[in-house]
Each structure stands twice: as C-alpha cells, then as structure tokens.
Design a protein around this motif. Structure first.
Motif, PDB file in Angstrom:
ATOM      1  N   THR A 157       0.841  -1.190   0.000  1.00  0.00           N
ATOM      2  CA  THR A 157       0.000   0.000   0.000  1.00  0.00           C
ATOM      3  C   THR A 157       0.883   1.250   0.000  1.00  0.00           C
ATOM      4  O   THR A 157       2.103   1.171   0.221  1.00  0.00           O
ATOM      5  CB  THR A 157      -0.899   0.034   1.236  1.00  0.00           C
ATOM      6  OG1 THR A 157      -0.074   0.161   2.403  1.00  0.00           O
ATOM      7  CG2 THR A 157      -1.733  -1.241   1.339  1.00  0.00           C
ATOM      8  N   ALA A 158       0.264   2.391  -0.210  1.00  0.00           N
ATOM      9  CA  ALA A 158       1.014   3.655  -0.224  1.00  0.00           C
ATOM     10  C   ALA A 158       1.740   3.869   1.104  1.00  0.00           C
ATOM     11  O   ALA A 158       2.911   4.278   1.129  1.00  0.00           O
ATOM     12  CB  ALA A 158       0.083   4.815  -0.514  1.00  0.00           C
ATOM     13  N   SER A 159       1.065   3.607   2.220  1.00  0.00           N
ATOM     14  CA  SER A 159       1.700   3.817   3.524  1.00  0.00           C
ATOM     15  C   SER A 159       2.871   2.857   3.728  1.00  0.00           C
ATOM     16  O   SER A 159       3.909   3.234   4.287  1.00  0.00           O
ATOM     17  CB  SER A 159       0.676   3.642   4.652  1.00  0.00           C
ATOM     18  OG  SER A 159       0.128   2.334   4.650  1.00  0.00           O
ATOM     19  N   GLU A 160       2.712   1.619   3.268  1.00  0.00           N
ATOM     20  CA  GLU A 160       3.790   0.638   3.390  1.00  0.00           C
ATOM     21  C   GLU A 160       4.973   1.012   2.494  1.00  0.00           C
ATOM     22  O   GLU A 160       6.138   0.799   2.863  1.00  0.00           O
ATOM     23  CB  GLU A 160       3.272  -0.756   3.043  1.00  0.00           C
ATOM     24  CG  GLU A 160       2.312  -1.335   4.080  1.00  0.00           C
ATOM     25  CD  GLU A 160       1.612  -2.590   3.599  1.00  0.00           C
ATOM     26  OE1 GLU A 160       1.084  -3.335   4.456  1.00  0.00           O
ATOM     27  OE2 GLU A 160       1.575  -2.839   2.371  1.00  0.00           O
ATOM     28  N   LYS A 161       4.693   1.559   1.314  1.00  0.00           N
ATOM     29  CA  LYS A 161       5.771   1.980   0.418  1.00  0.00           C
ATOM     30  C   LYS A 161       6.606   3.089   1.039  1.00  0.00           C
ATOM     31  O   LYS A 161       7.843   3.046   1.004  1.00  0.00           O
ATOM     32  CB  LYS A 161       5.196   2.460  -0.919  1.00  0.00           C
ATOM     33  CG  LYS A 161       4.657   1.357  -1.815  1.00  0.00           C
ATOM     34  CD  LYS A 161       4.122   1.955  -3.110  1.00  0.00           C
ATOM     35  CE  LYS A 161       3.603   0.875  -4.040  1.00  0.00           C
ATOM     36  NZ  LYS A 161       3.097   1.437  -5.321  1.00  0.00           N
ATOM     37  N   VAL A 162       5.956   4.090   1.607  1.00  0.00           N
ATOM     38  CA  VAL A 162       6.685   5.206   2.201  1.00  0.00           C
ATOM     39  C   VAL A 162       7.476   4.732   3.415  1.00  0.00           C
ATOM     40  O   VAL A 162       8.639   5.124   3.607  1.00  0.00           O
ATOM     41  CB  VAL A 162       5.727   6.352   2.567  1.00  0.00           C
ATOM     42  CG1 VAL A 162       6.454   7.440   3.352  1.00  0.00           C
ATOM     43  CG2 VAL A 162       5.108   6.939   1.302  1.00  0.00           C
ATOM     44  N   ALA A 163       6.890   3.881   4.230  1.00  0.00           N
ATOM     45  CA  ALA A 163       7.608   3.338   5.378  1.00  0.00           C
ATOM     46  C   ALA A 163       8.815   2.521   4.925  1.00  0.00           C
ATOM     47  O   ALA A 163       9.901   2.618   5.523  1.00  0.00           O
ATOM     48  CB  ALA A 163       6.671   2.472   6.229  1.00  0.00           C
ATOM     49  N   SER A 164       8.650   1.737   3.873  1.00  0.00           N
ATOM     50  CA  SER A 164       9.753   0.921   3.347  1.00  0.00           C
ATOM     51  C   SER A 164      10.872   1.800   2.809  1.00  0.00           C
ATOM     52  O   SER A 164      12.062   1.495   2.982  1.00  0.00           O
ATOM     53  CB  SER A 164       9.250  -0.010   2.244  1.00  0.00           C
ATOM     54  OG  SER A 164       8.312  -0.948   2.743  1.00  0.00           O
ATOM     55  N   PHE A 165      10.501   2.900   2.164  1.00  0.00           N
ATOM     56  CA  PHE A 165      11.509   3.828   1.648  1.00  0.00           C
ATOM     57  C   PHE A 165      12.315   4.445   2.792  1.00  0.00           C
ATOM     58  O   PHE A 165      13.552   4.501   2.740  1.00  0.00           O
ATOM     59  CB  PHE A 165      10.840   4.926   0.835  1.00  0.00           C
ATOM     60  CG  PHE A 165      11.751   6.061   0.466  1.00  0.00           C
ATOM     61  CD1 PHE A 165      12.680   5.911  -0.562  1.00  0.00           C
ATOM     62  CD2 PHE A 165      11.703   7.264   1.152  1.00  0.00           C
ATOM     63  CE1 PHE A 165      13.542   6.942  -0.888  1.00  0.00           C
ATOM     64  CE2 PHE A 165      12.560   8.299   0.825  1.00  0.00           C
ATOM     65  CZ  PHE A 165      13.486   8.140  -0.193  1.00  0.00           C
ATOM     66  N   LEU A 166      11.635   4.896   3.831  1.00  0.00           N
ATOM     67  CA  LEU A 166      12.324   5.490   4.975  1.00  0.00           C
ATOM     68  C   LEU A 166      13.242   4.482   5.657  1.00  0.00           C
ATOM     69  O   LEU A 166      14.364   4.820   6.074  1.00  0.00           O
ATOM     70  CB  LEU A 166      11.314   6.043   5.974  1.00  0.00           C
ATOM     71  CG  LEU A 166      10.504   7.259   5.500  1.00  0.00           C
ATOM     72  CD1 LEU A 166       9.426   7.598   6.520  1.00  0.00           C
ATOM     73  CD2 LEU A 166      11.407   8.462   5.252  1.00  0.00           C
ATOM     74  N   LEU A 167      12.793   3.235   5.755  1.00  0.00           N
ATOM     75  CA  LEU A 167      13.629   2.198   6.368  1.00  0.00           C
ATOM     76  C   LEU A 167      14.864   1.928   5.509  1.00  0.00           C
ATOM     77  O   LEU A 167      15.969   1.739   6.032  1.00  0.00           O
ATOM     78  CB  LEU A 167      12.824   0.920   6.567  1.00  0.00           C
ATOM     79  CG  LEU A 167      13.554  -0.205   7.300  1.00  0.00           C
ATOM     80  CD1 LEU A 167      13.870   0.200   8.739  1.00  0.00           C
ATOM     81  CD2 LEU A 167      12.716  -1.490   7.285  1.00  0.00           C
ATOM     82  N   LEU A 168      14.678   1.914   4.188  1.00  0.00           N
ATOM     83  CA  LEU A 168      15.806   1.721   3.271  1.00  0.00           C
ATOM     84  C   LEU A 168      16.868   2.790   3.488  1.00  0.00           C
ATOM     85  O   LEU A 168      18.065   2.481   3.608  1.00  0.00           O
ATOM     86  CB  LEU A 168      15.310   1.759   1.828  1.00  0.00           C
ATOM     87  CG  LEU A 168      16.384   1.768   0.724  1.00  0.00           C
ATOM     88  CD1 LEU A 168      17.082   0.420   0.651  1.00  0.00           C
ATOM     89  CD2 LEU A 168      15.781   2.131  -0.621  1.00  0.00           C
ATOM     90  N   ILE A 169      16.438   4.044   3.542  1.00  0.00           N
ATOM     91  CA  ILE A 169      17.392   5.137   3.728  1.00  0.00           C
ATOM     92  C   ILE A 169      18.050   5.044   5.103  1.00  0.00           C
ATOM     93  O   ILE A 169      19.272   5.170   5.241  1.00  0.00           O
ATOM     94  CB  ILE A 169      16.701   6.506   3.563  1.00  0.00           C
ATOM     95  CG1 ILE A 169      16.063   6.620   2.170  1.00  0.00           C
ATOM     96  CG2 ILE A 169      17.707   7.631   3.772  1.00  0.00           C
ATOM     97  CD1 ILE A 169      17.022   6.467   1.019  1.00  0.00           C
ATOM     98  N   ALA A 170      17.256   4.809   6.125  1.00  0.00           N
ATOM     99  CA  ALA A 170      17.774   4.775   7.498  1.00  0.00           C
ATOM    100  C   ALA A 170      18.841   3.708   7.683  1.00  0.00           C
ATOM    101  O   ALA A 170      19.804   3.907   8.438  1.00  0.00           O
ATOM    102  CB  ALA A 170      16.628   4.539   8.483  1.00  0.00           C
TER     103      ALA A 170
END
Length: 245
Positions: A157-170
């Motif tokens: 979902t959109a919320s899961e995508k954004v969370a996954s992106f932030l985790l990738l960067i972090a």
C-alpha cells in the motif's frame, strides 16, 4: 565498525582514512595491492544534482561510493526519467566488463566517489579472485534488493511503500552508523532525505501529494519527526519496520 589498519603505515593514506573500505571491494586487498591500486584512483566530490554517469555512454571508469547517495535513472526517448535504484557506500558504481552504461547516475546528495579507470579494475579482478568474489556478492545482493523492491512497488500500500523507503534510507545511508547501531543494539536513526518529494514519488510509483500525506501521517503518529522539510529522525526503527508490510 573496527578500523583494522588505521595505524598500518604501509596502507596508502587515502585508504587508511576510508571509513567503509573493509565492507567493500577493497577489503579483499592487502597493503601492497592497495598501494598499487591507489596509483590509479582519485577521490571526486559531487554536489547534489551532478551527473556521475550518462545513460548509454561509454564506460571509461568505475567507482566506489564512499559517502552519500547516488540515484540511478533510466531516460526514455521522449525525455521522461524513472528512478530505478539507489546506491550507498560502499557500493560499486558501474557495470563490470561492460562497454556502455545501462543506467544514468546522479548525486542525490553530496557524494564522494573513489574513481578507478576501467582497465585498472578489470586487470585487478582478473588477477585477484577474492575481489571478483566480492563484486559478485554485491551484484547478487543488488539483484535480491531489486526483486524485493519489485514486491514493494507491486503489492504494498502507499503507507507501506513510504515506510519501506524510509527504512531503506535509514539502514543504508550511513554504513558506519549502521554498524555502530548493530554493535550497540540501538534502534534510532536520523538522516537528511537524499530525495525530494518528486523523486520519492517517482521511485515509489506514487503522486507527490500521496507521499506528502503519508509522511504527515507518520509524523502525527510519532513514528518519525521532520525538521526543515528534509531532516528525518526515527526514534524506533522496530516500529517503522512493522509498518512496512
């Protein structure tokens, strides 16, 4: 992360000062091999937005990302551009044994790249199986991550995508801090977003408005805090992980 050879006078100064060498290709080299390679290398700093590699251009150099984030892109004939990947230290930049670059590369933040001529790298790989092994491992890791990201784009979902992106960067933007977190068990992270809202939306297959809404939701829920539009703090990475789907 331990600095295994910081006091070894045989190691070239450029290499001894490198914070990520032991995690990358050069970790397979001894002091004499590093000295020989250093004769051909140069450290180049790129500002955000600078082109590192042109799509479909001839390969003349390779590089190791030493610091910062590199954005990989594909450009269509009509000029439209798609962000197809991100690279972090100590990733290898370029297509080994290729003649042309298959993607473009642009500095998404301030980036330090250790550049090495094509002939020097390919000669080193031919002479040192351990270097070839490390580069193969990295290529396979990037393939695995690309497949995982296909799942993110196709099923989350959109919320899961954004969370996954932030985790990738972090977990990728600063390998030294990441190694320290692993050693201490710390579960917080802070970083400056290397991509603007438009590039994040492009990378995730979302609209800019959707990305902004999801970031606001995460902020209001206390999962992240955002200062000056780009600086993100995550007090609990475990909580963020649970939102990645």
């Amino acid at each position: 992360m331990s600095r295994q050879d910081i006091h070894n006078s045989e190691v070239p100064r450029l290499c001894a000062n490198c914070e990520v060498r032991h995690r990358g290709m050069c970790g397979a080299l001894n002091a004499s091999e590093l000295l020989e390679l250093s004769k051909h290398t140069r450290m180049v700093r790129h500002d955000s937005g600078e082109e590192l590699i042109g799509d479909d251009t001839d390969i003349v150099t390779y590089g190791n990302v030493m610091r910062g984030v590199v954005k990989l892109t594909k450009t269509l004939e009509d000029g439209r551009q798609q962000v197809v990947g991100l690279q972090f230290a100590p990733d290898f930049l370029g297509r080994l044994f290729g003649n042309q670059n298959a993607v473009g590369a642009e500095a998404a933040s301030k980036v330090d790249v250790c550049k090495i001529p094509k002939a020097a790298i390919e000669r080193l790989v031919a002479e040192n199986p351990e270097v070839e092994h490390r580069l193969m491992q990295q290529a396979l890791r990037e393939l695995d991550e690309a497949r995982e990201w296909m799942v993110t784009l196709g099923r989350k979902t959109a919320s899961e995508k954004v969370a996954s992106f932030l985790l990738l960067i972090a977990t990728h933007i600063d390998p030294v801090s990441q190694a320290e977190r692993e050693e201490t068990g710390s579960r917080d992270a802070s970083f400056e977003l290397p991509l603007g809202r438009a590039d994040i939306a492009d990378f995730l297959g979302l609209t800019i408005e959707t990305v902004s809404r999801q970031l606001t939701k995460l902020r209001k829920a206390g999962v992240i805090s955002i200062e000056k539009a780009r600086y993100v703090s995550i007090p609990d990475l475990t909580r963020l992980e649970r939102l990645c789907g």
